[in-house]
Design a protein around this motif. Structure first.
Motif, PDB file in Angstrom:
ATOM      1  N   LEU A   3       0.924  -1.371  -0.040  1.00  0.00           N
ATOM      2  CA  LEU A   3       0.007  -0.004   0.054  1.00  0.00           C
ATOM      3  C   LEU A   3       0.874   1.241  -0.049  1.00  0.00           C
ATOM      4  O   LEU A   3       1.841   1.336   0.915  1.00  0.00           O
ATOM      5  CB  LEU A   3      -0.980   0.121   1.257  1.00  0.00           C
ATOM      6  CG  LEU A   3      -1.803   1.327   1.651  1.00  0.00           C
ATOM      7  CD1 LEU A   3      -2.822   1.160   0.306  1.00  0.00           C
ATOM      8  CD2 LEU A   3      -2.293   1.120   2.870  1.00  0.00           C
ATOM      9  N   ARG A   4       0.777   2.133  -0.980  1.00  0.00           N
ATOM     10  CA  ARG A   4       1.424   3.469  -1.073  1.00  0.00           C
ATOM     11  C   ARG A   4       0.911   4.185   0.166  1.00  0.00           C
ATOM     12  O   ARG A   4      -0.040   4.418   0.321  1.00  0.00           O
ATOM     13  CB  ARG A   4       1.492   3.958  -2.306  1.00  0.00           C
ATOM     14  CG  ARG A   4       2.288   5.204  -2.443  1.00  0.00           C
ATOM     15  CD  ARG A   4       2.185   5.798  -3.769  1.00  0.00           C
ATOM     16  NE  ARG A   4       3.012   7.049  -3.921  1.00  0.00           N
ATOM     17  CZ  ARG A   4       4.159   7.136  -4.256  1.00  0.00           C
ATOM     18  NH1 ARG A   4       4.737   6.350  -5.174  1.00  0.00           N
ATOM     19  NH2 ARG A   4       4.750   8.375  -4.310  1.00  0.00           N
ATOM     20  N   LEU A   5       2.223   4.696   0.565  1.00  0.00           N
ATOM     21  CA  LEU A   5       2.131   5.554   1.791  1.00  0.00           C
ATOM     22  C   LEU A   5       2.296   7.157   1.402  1.00  0.00           C
ATOM     23  O   LEU A   5       3.200   7.315   0.456  1.00  0.00           O
ATOM     24  CB  LEU A   5       2.890   5.403   2.911  1.00  0.00           C
ATOM     25  CG  LEU A   5       2.872   4.154   3.531  1.00  0.00           C
ATOM     26  CD1 LEU A   5       3.535   3.628   4.648  1.00  0.00           C
ATOM     27  CD2 LEU A   5       1.250   3.863   4.400  1.00  0.00           C
ATOM     28  N   HIS A   6       1.523   8.083   1.638  1.00  0.00           N
ATOM     29  CA  HIS A   6       1.848   9.521   1.290  1.00  0.00           C
ATOM     30  C   HIS A   6       1.968   9.658  -0.200  1.00  0.00           C
ATOM     31  O   HIS A   6       3.080   9.870  -0.834  1.00  0.00           O
ATOM     32  CB  HIS A   6       2.939  10.092   1.936  1.00  0.00           C
ATOM     33  CG  HIS A   6       2.958  10.142   3.422  1.00  0.00           C
ATOM     34  ND1 HIS A   6       2.250  10.599   4.306  1.00  0.00           N
ATOM     35  CD2 HIS A   6       3.655   9.042   4.196  1.00  0.00           C
ATOM     36  CE1 HIS A   6       2.120  10.170   5.567  1.00  0.00           C
ATOM     37  NE2 HIS A   6       3.353   9.538   5.471  1.00  0.00           N
ATOM     38  N   PRO A   7       0.832   9.505  -0.900  1.00  0.00           N
ATOM     39  CA  PRO A   7       0.911   9.534  -2.473  1.00  0.00           C
ATOM     40  C   PRO A   7       1.066  10.755  -2.881  1.00  0.00           C
ATOM     41  O   PRO A   7       1.943  10.722  -4.090  1.00  0.00           O
ATOM     42  CB  PRO A   7      -0.621   9.217  -2.891  1.00  0.00           C
ATOM     43  CG  PRO A   7      -1.179   8.466  -1.559  1.00  0.00           C
ATOM     44  CD  PRO A   7      -0.658   9.138  -0.614  1.00  0.00           C
ATOM     45  N   GLN A   8       1.152  11.745  -2.030  1.00  0.00           N
ATOM     46  CA  GLN A   8       1.725  13.107  -2.683  1.00  0.00           C
ATOM     47  C   GLN A   8       3.084  13.596  -2.512  1.00  0.00           C
ATOM     48  O   GLN A   8       3.629  14.457  -3.013  1.00  0.00           O
ATOM     49  CB  GLN A   8       0.865  14.079  -1.757  1.00  0.00           C
ATOM     50  CG  GLN A   8       1.136  14.387  -0.449  1.00  0.00           C
ATOM     51  CD  GLN A   8       0.745  13.262   0.511  1.00  0.00           C
ATOM     52  OE1 GLN A   8      -0.158  12.175   0.253  1.00  0.00           O
ATOM     53  NE2 GLN A   8       0.698  13.399   2.037  1.00  0.00           N
ATOM     54  N   SER A   9       3.599  12.410  -1.774  1.00  0.00           N
ATOM     55  CA  SER A   9       5.292  12.401  -1.601  1.00  0.00           C
ATOM     56  C   SER A   9       5.981  12.382  -2.831  1.00  0.00           C
ATOM     57  O   SER A   9       5.492  11.604  -3.795  1.00  0.00           O
ATOM     58  CB  SER A   9       5.639  11.572  -0.469  1.00  0.00           C
ATOM     59  OG  SER A   9       6.984  11.501  -0.395  1.00  0.00           O
ATOM     60  N   LYS A  10       6.983  13.029  -2.780  1.00  0.00           N
ATOM     61  CA  LYS A  10       7.946  12.697  -4.212  1.00  0.00           C
ATOM     62  C   LYS A  10       8.801  11.477  -4.212  1.00  0.00           C
ATOM     63  O   LYS A  10       9.561  11.179  -4.782  1.00  0.00           O
ATOM     64  CB  LYS A  10       9.010  13.855  -4.166  1.00  0.00           C
ATOM     65  CG  LYS A  10       9.955  14.333  -3.077  1.00  0.00           C
ATOM     66  CD  LYS A  10      10.789  15.221  -3.204  1.00  0.00           C
ATOM     67  CE  LYS A  10      11.566  15.546  -1.940  1.00  0.00           C
ATOM     68  NZ  LYS A  10      12.298  16.961  -2.116  1.00  0.00           N
TER      69      LYS A  10
ATOM     70  N   ASN B 275       8.686   7.189  -3.188  1.00  0.00           N
ATOM     71  CA  ASN B 275       7.850   6.003  -2.979  1.00  0.00           C
ATOM     72  C   ASN B 275       8.152   5.169  -1.899  1.00  0.00           C
ATOM     73  O   ASN B 275       8.874   4.345  -1.649  1.00  0.00           O
ATOM     74  CB  ASN B 275       8.290   5.127  -4.363  1.00  0.00           C
ATOM     75  CG  ASN B 275       7.997   5.784  -5.736  1.00  0.00           C
ATOM     76  OD1 ASN B 275       7.114   6.613  -5.738  1.00  0.00           O
ATOM     77  ND2 ASN B 275       8.972   5.488  -6.765  1.00  0.00           N
TER      78      ASN B 275
ATOM     79  N   PHE C 234       6.159   2.682   1.110  1.00  0.00           N
ATOM     80  CA  PHE C 234       5.071   1.657   1.215  1.00  0.00           C
ATOM     81  C   PHE C 234       5.005   1.063   2.484  1.00  0.00           C
ATOM     82  O   PHE C 234       6.120   0.664   2.943  1.00  0.00           O
ATOM     83  CB  PHE C 234       5.193   0.633   0.006  1.00  0.00           C
ATOM     84  CG  PHE C 234       5.217   0.968  -1.352  1.00  0.00           C
ATOM     85  CD1 PHE C 234       3.987   1.351  -2.264  1.00  0.00           C
ATOM     86  CD2 PHE C 234       6.542   1.489  -2.091  1.00  0.00           C
ATOM     87  CE1 PHE C 234       3.933   1.721  -3.541  1.00  0.00           C
ATOM     88  CE2 PHE C 234       6.375   2.014  -3.177  1.00  0.00           C
ATOM     89  CZ  PHE C 234       5.350   2.071  -3.989  1.00  0.00           C
TER      90      PHE C 234
ATOM     91  N   GLU D 204       7.927   0.327  -9.718  1.00  0.00           N
ATOM     92  CA  GLU D 204       7.771   1.512  -8.623  1.00  0.00           C
ATOM     93  C   GLU D 204       9.231   1.711  -7.901  1.00  0.00           C
ATOM     94  O   GLU D 204       9.036   2.744  -7.185  1.00  0.00           O
ATOM     95  CB  GLU D 204       6.909   1.165  -7.685  1.00  0.00           C
ATOM     96  CG  GLU D 204       5.391   1.167  -8.361  1.00  0.00           C
ATOM     97  CD  GLU D 204       4.521   0.707  -7.261  1.00  0.00           C
ATOM     98  OE1 GLU D 204       4.903  -0.181  -6.557  1.00  0.00           O
ATOM     99  OE2 GLU D 204       3.404   1.005  -7.307  1.00  0.00           O
TER     100      GLU D 204
END
Length: 182
Positions: free
Chosen positions: A23-30, A32, A34, A79
């Motif tokens: 599960l990706r955490l903080h999708p807004q982060s630059k 990657n 998870f 990713e």
């Protein structure tokens, strides 16, 4: 942020095959980052991935009580072919894993680039390992727990009413930064 909601979501998405559910955490982060759950072992992971070359940390990777940190190079991963994996190997330490993971996430988020993020990830784990190595393997004894409770109660009931939280916490260690009771 790592919490019970994230782990429940991963638990509920488990399939019948082996491998990691991520599960990706903080999708807004630059970066990657998870959370992942190994379907065969139930082990939890915090992953930092990058497709940039030369992000592998130069210092040796620490491992310790209940966790392992390793660098993995997987060319086929879209990713991030380069990956730092923090794995929880002792499920009794899940709450500590979340605290450490959230500290790592917060520290990585402010990095300038992938190389700095990978280095910061490792440095935060090294710092946590130093801290954890100072603690008894079985946790605090009952008298130590009572003493800690007393100190925290005193902090909340008296000091925080008079001075700022950062000054109150620093006052506990005294001028020589030694562990002391108030």
């Amino acid at each position: 942020m790592l919490n019970t909601r994230v782990w429940s979501q991963l638990e509920n998405s488990r399939g019948k095959s082996s491998g990691l559910v991520i599960l990706r955490l903080h999708p807004q982060s630059k970066f990657n980052v998870f959370a992942a759950l190994d379907q065969s072992t139930g082990h939890r992971f915090l992953l930092l991935k990058s497709n940039r070359a030369n992000v592998q940390p130069e210092r040796p990777l620490p491992s310790g009580r209940g966790f392992t940190l390793r660098f993995v190079d997987t060319a086929s991963d879209q990713e991030g072919a380069q990956c730092l994996q923090l794995e929880l190997t002792d499920t009794d330490r899940a709450d500590v894993f979340d605290v450490i993971g959230n500290d790592v996430l917060k520290s990585v988020a402010i990095c300038a680039d992938d190389k700095a993020a990978f280095s910061t990830f490792v440095l935060r784990i090294v710092e946590w390992q130093r801290f954890l190595d100072q603690l008894p393997a079985g946790g605090l004894s009952e008298p130590a727990q009572q003493g800690l409770f007393g100190e925290l109660w005193f902090l909340r009931e008296f000091l925080l009413r008079e001075i700022a939280p950062d000054k109150a916490v620093c006052a506990r260690a005294g001028p020589k930064a030694q562990t002391k009771d108030f």
